[in-house]
Design a protein around this motif. Structure first.
Motif, mmCIF file in Angstrom:
data_model
loop_
_atom_site.group_PDB
_atom_site.id
_atom_site.type_symbol
_atom_site.label_atom_id
_atom_site.label_comp_id
_atom_site.label_asym_id
_atom_site.label_seq_id
_atom_site.Cartn_x
_atom_site.Cartn_y
_atom_site.Cartn_z
ATOM 1 N N TYR A 1 0.826 -1.202 0.000
ATOM 2 C CA TYR A 1 0.000 0.000 0.000
ATOM 3 C C TYR A 1 0.863 1.256 0.000
ATOM 4 C CZ TYR A 1 -3.816 -3.129 1.318
ATOM 5 O OH TYR A 1 -4.740 -4.147 1.334
ATOM 6 N N GLY A 2 0.673 2.064 -1.040
ATOM 7 C CA GLY A 2 1.378 3.328 -1.093
ATOM 8 C C GLY A 2 0.759 4.384 -0.203
ATOM 9 N N LYS A 3 -0.520 4.214 0.155
ATOM 10 C CA LYS A 3 -1.226 5.248 0.918
ATOM 11 C C LYS A 3 -1.136 5.047 2.427
ATOM 12 C CE LYS A 3 -5.719 2.931 0.299
ATOM 13 N NZ LYS A 3 -7.090 3.076 -0.238
ATOM 14 N N ILE A 4 -0.503 3.990 2.881
ATOM 15 C CA ILE A 4 -0.313 3.798 4.310
ATOM 16 C C ILE A 4 1.147 4.103 4.639
ATOM 17 C CG2 ILE A 4 -0.329 2.139 6.217
ATOM 18 C CD1 ILE A 4 -2.636 0.740 4.939
ATOM 19 N N GLY A 5 1.353 5.243 5.277
ATOM 20 C CA GLY A 5 2.702 5.701 5.590
ATOM 21 C C GLY A 5 2.908 5.859 7.078
ATOM 22 N N LYS A 6 3.937 6.595 7.431
ATOM 23 C CA LYS A 6 4.305 6.737 8.839
ATOM 24 C C LYS A 6 3.210 7.420 9.645
ATOM 25 C CE LYS A 6 8.465 6.854 10.117
ATOM 26 N NZ LYS A 6 9.899 7.146 10.290
ATOM 27 N N LYS A 7 2.514 8.383 9.023
ATOM 28 C CA LYS A 7 1.452 9.085 9.742
ATOM 29 C C LYS A 7 0.371 8.117 10.196
ATOM 30 C CE LYS A 7 -1.888 12.866 9.245
ATOM 31 N NZ LYS A 7 -2.420 13.914 8.342
ATOM 32 N N GLU A 8 -0.041 7.233 9.290
ATOM 33 C CA GLU A 8 -1.078 6.253 9.628
ATOM 34 C C GLU A 8 -0.556 5.233 10.638
ATOM 35 O OE1 GLU A 8 -4.752 4.375 9.546
ATOM 36 O OE2 GLU A 8 -4.239 6.214 8.464
ATOM 37 N N LEU A 9 0.677 4.789 10.456
ATOM 38 C CA LEU A 9 1.234 3.748 11.318
ATOM 39 C C LEU A 9 1.613 4.273 12.704
ATOM 40 C CD1 LEU A 9 3.456 1.955 8.646
ATOM 41 C CD2 LEU A 9 1.274 1.168 9.567
ATOM 42 N N SER A 10 1.661 5.571 12.848
ATOM 43 C CA SER A 10 2.006 6.167 14.148
ATOM 44 C C SER A 10 0.790 6.353 15.042
ATOM 45 C CB SER A 10 2.700 7.518 13.934
ATOM 46 O OG SER A 10 3.919 7.346 13.241
ATOM 47 N N LYS A 11 -0.390 5.998 14.557
ATOM 48 C CA LYS A 11 -1.601 6.124 15.367
ATOM 49 C C LYS A 11 -1.629 5.003 16.408
ATOM 50 C CE LYS A 11 -4.318 8.396 11.755
ATOM 51 N NZ LYS A 11 -5.494 8.326 10.849
ATOM 52 N N THR A 12 -1.392 5.377 17.664
ATOM 53 C CA THR A 12 -1.218 4.373 18.726
ATOM 54 C C THR A 12 -2.489 3.587 19.029
ATOM 55 O OG1 THR A 12 -1.617 6.113 20.364
ATOM 56 C CG2 THR A 12 0.689 5.620 19.800
ATOM 57 N N GLU A 13 -3.660 4.114 18.634
ATOM 58 C CA GLU A 13 -4.876 3.345 18.857
ATOM 59 C C GLU A 13 -4.982 2.166 17.893
ATOM 60 O OE1 GLU A 13 -6.190 6.837 16.148
ATOM 61 O OE2 GLU A 13 -4.665 6.393 17.680
ATOM 62 N N ASN A 14 -4.169 2.182 16.823
ATOM 63 C CA ASN A 14 -4.217 1.112 15.825
ATOM 64 C C ASN A 14 -2.948 0.265 15.758
ATOM 65 O OD1 ASN A 14 -6.781 1.915 14.975
ATOM 66 N ND2 ASN A 14 -5.958 3.330 13.438
ATOM 67 N N PHE A 15 -1.797 0.892 15.975
ATOM 68 C CA PHE A 15 -0.524 0.194 15.777
ATOM 69 C C PHE A 15 0.424 0.457 16.936
ATOM 70 C CE2 PHE A 15 -2.109 1.129 11.472
ATOM 71 C CZ PHE A 15 -2.048 -0.123 10.886
ATOM 72 N N GLN A 16 1.362 -0.457 17.090
ATOM 73 C CA GLN A 16 2.477 -0.234 18.006
ATOM 74 C C GLN A 16 3.774 -0.608 17.289
ATOM 75 O OE1 GLN A 16 1.843 -2.805 21.394
ATOM 76 N NE2 GLN A 16 2.741 -4.583 20.388
ATOM 77 N N PRO A 17 4.856 0.152 17.525
ATOM 78 C CA PRO A 17 6.132 -0.198 16.892
ATOM 79 C C PRO A 17 6.659 -1.515 17.444
ATOM 80 C CG PRO A 17 6.422 1.573 18.484
ATOM 81 C CD PRO A 17 4.948 1.351 18.370
ATOM 82 N N THR A 18 7.411 -2.221 16.622
ATOM 83 C CA THR A 18 8.040 -3.473 17.055
ATOM 84 C C THR A 18 9.523 -3.229 17.309
ATOM 85 O OG1 THR A 18 8.666 -4.202 14.835
ATOM 86 C CG2 THR A 18 6.413 -4.691 15.559
ATOM 87 N N ALA A 19 10.228 -4.291 17.624
ATOM 88 C CA ALA A 19 11.674 -4.179 17.874
ATOM 89 C C ALA A 19 12.439 -3.882 16.591
ATOM 90 C CB ALA A 19 12.190 -5.466 18.514
ATOM 91 N N HIS A 20 11.794 -4.070 15.458
ATOM 92 C CA HIS A 20 12.444 -3.823 14.176
ATOM 93 C C HIS A 20 12.084 -2.428 13.668
ATOM 94 C CE1 HIS A 20 13.594 -8.053 13.903
ATOM 95 N NE2 HIS A 20 12.372 -8.345 14.277
ATOM 96 N N LYS A 21 13.069 -1.716 13.167
ATOM 97 C CA LYS A 21 12.847 -0.357 12.667
ATOM 98 C C LYS A 21 11.842 -0.363 11.518
ATOM 99 C CE LYS A 21 15.261 3.636 10.734
ATOM 100 N NZ LYS A 21 16.566 4.174 10.232
ATOM 101 N N ASN A 22 10.879 0.562 11.593
ATOM 102 C CA ASN A 22 9.876 0.756 10.539
ATOM 103 C C ASN A 22 8.953 -0.435 10.355
ATOM 104 O OD1 ASN A 22 10.649 3.394 9.960
ATOM 105 N ND2 ASN A 22 12.074 2.782 8.357
ATOM 106 N N VAL A 23 8.797 -1.257 11.380
ATOM 107 C CA VAL A 23 7.837 -2.356 11.350
ATOM 108 C C VAL A 23 6.842 -2.146 12.491
ATOM 109 C CG1 VAL A 23 7.481 -4.850 11.477
ATOM 110 C CG2 VAL A 23 9.522 -3.939 10.339
#
Length: 341
Positions: free
Chosen positions: A245-267
């Motif tokens: 998906y080209g339309k899902i970027g860092k802004k979308e992935l930084s929403k803590t109600e939906n995602f959490q960062p993993t031990a791997h960078k940018n995952v």
């Protein structure tokens, strides 16, 4: 004595600056969306960075299985006047088109493609001198693709360019060199898309690039360079990539109600199931973000420039301006990156 020292330093600096070779490269942008509409900021960037030089995708050619013939798709529509005189039409052709096309149909396709391009350009009063073709041909299709290019050249009387992938550089004896005036090296998409969080960025990484770039000086065509501006996210479920998906970027992935960062960078891992932009995301799905930023382009340009002849005039084409996040890149960034060439 001190005056003599400063005089010597000044002379050395003058000599060094005079020996430094100025870049002869100019810049351009691709535009790949179906409707041509640039906002004020995009127009300004196009002029400041590229003096209006735009590689504009006019249409795709794909194989229509139902009709049993090649067919134009995604034909460009113009929602605003063309404000630049430096338009280079680009035509994308799927490799499947040449897999399915009979040898007798190649010349007909070249004629029809030329007629459609002329019609679209005339309607917008676009006077073009070059045409670029984008096709990832294979050993089984190179004869038909190369015949198509030769026929198109005869019919159009234009300068032709063809996009070149890195594997086609390295294995040019096998893959062949297209019969065009110039190639455009696509210096991106060099690694495999991988669901493994530890694997590197597939858009560009220096390790994969290093296995190809030493072959560039031996290639049988002069080369312009295409560099990436895009980013994307790999949607991973149960260890498999299910979509990009080209339309899902860092802004979308930084929403803590939906995602959490993993031990791997940018995952990032989904913490719940939900829909976003019509996309279903399931709890524990992973999103591997592969980004392009100025630092990555600087690294790519530095690595690539070592294998290019700076005395040759070339164009650095950035892919692409239509979906560019203008908060990520500034005019100065492109000028500094292009200066490497």
């Amino acid at each position: 004595m001190l005056q003599r020292f400063f005089f010597i330093v000044l002379m050395l600096l003058t000599a060094l600056s005079s020996c430094k070779k100025e870049s002869k490269a100019d810049a351009a942008f691709y535009y790949w969306k179906q409707t041509l509409t640039l906002n004020k900021a995009q127009h300004q960037l196009l002029q400041e960075v590229a003096q209006g030089k735009l590689y504009l995708r006019f249409f795709d050619i794909k194989w229509n299985s139902f009709a049993g013939k090649a067919h134009p798709e995604a034909i460009i529509s113009f929602k605003e006047p063309v404000l630049t005189e430096k338009i280079i039409p680009v035509i994308f052709i799927t490799n499947q088109t040449f897999e399915k096309l009979s040898p007798a149909g190649v010349d007909s396709l070249a004629m029809q493609s030329n007629q459609l391009l002329q019609h679209l350009a005339k309607a917008q009063k676009i006077n073009y001198q070059q045409v670029q073709f984008d096709c990832d041909w294979t050993l089984g299709t190179k004869e038909k693709y190369f015949r198509f290019l030769k026929t198109f050249k005869v019919l159009s009387h234009k300068q032709l360019e063809a996009t070149i992938r890195l594997h086609q550089i390295k294995y040019q004896v096998r893959t062949g060199i297209p019969p065009v005036d110039k190639g455009v090296l696509m210096f991106y998409n060099m690694g495999k898309l991988s669901p493994d969080p530890k694997d590197p960025n597939s858009i560009y990484n220096p390790e994969d690039a290093a296995t190809y770039i030493s072959y560039i000086p031996k290639y049988g065509l002069p080369l312009d360079i295409a560099l990436p501006l895009f980013s994307w996210s790999l949607h991973i479920r149960d260890g498999q990539i299910i979509q990009v998906y080209g339309k899902i970027g860092k802004k979308e992935l930084s929403k803590t109600e939906n995602f959490q960062p993993t031990a791997h960078k940018n995952v990032y891992k989904a913490v719940r199931s939900f829909f976003t932009g019509g996309i279903y995301v399931k709890t524990d799905d992973l999103f591997k973000l592969e980004e392009t930023d100025k630092a990555l382009l600087e690294q790519a340009a530095t690595q690539l420039a070592e294998h290019l002849n700076k005395e040759e005039q070339k164009t650095i084409i950035y892919y692409e301006i239509g979906n560019l996040n203008l908060s990520t890149f500034k005019t100065r960034d492109f000028k500094e990156i292009s200066a490497h060439f």
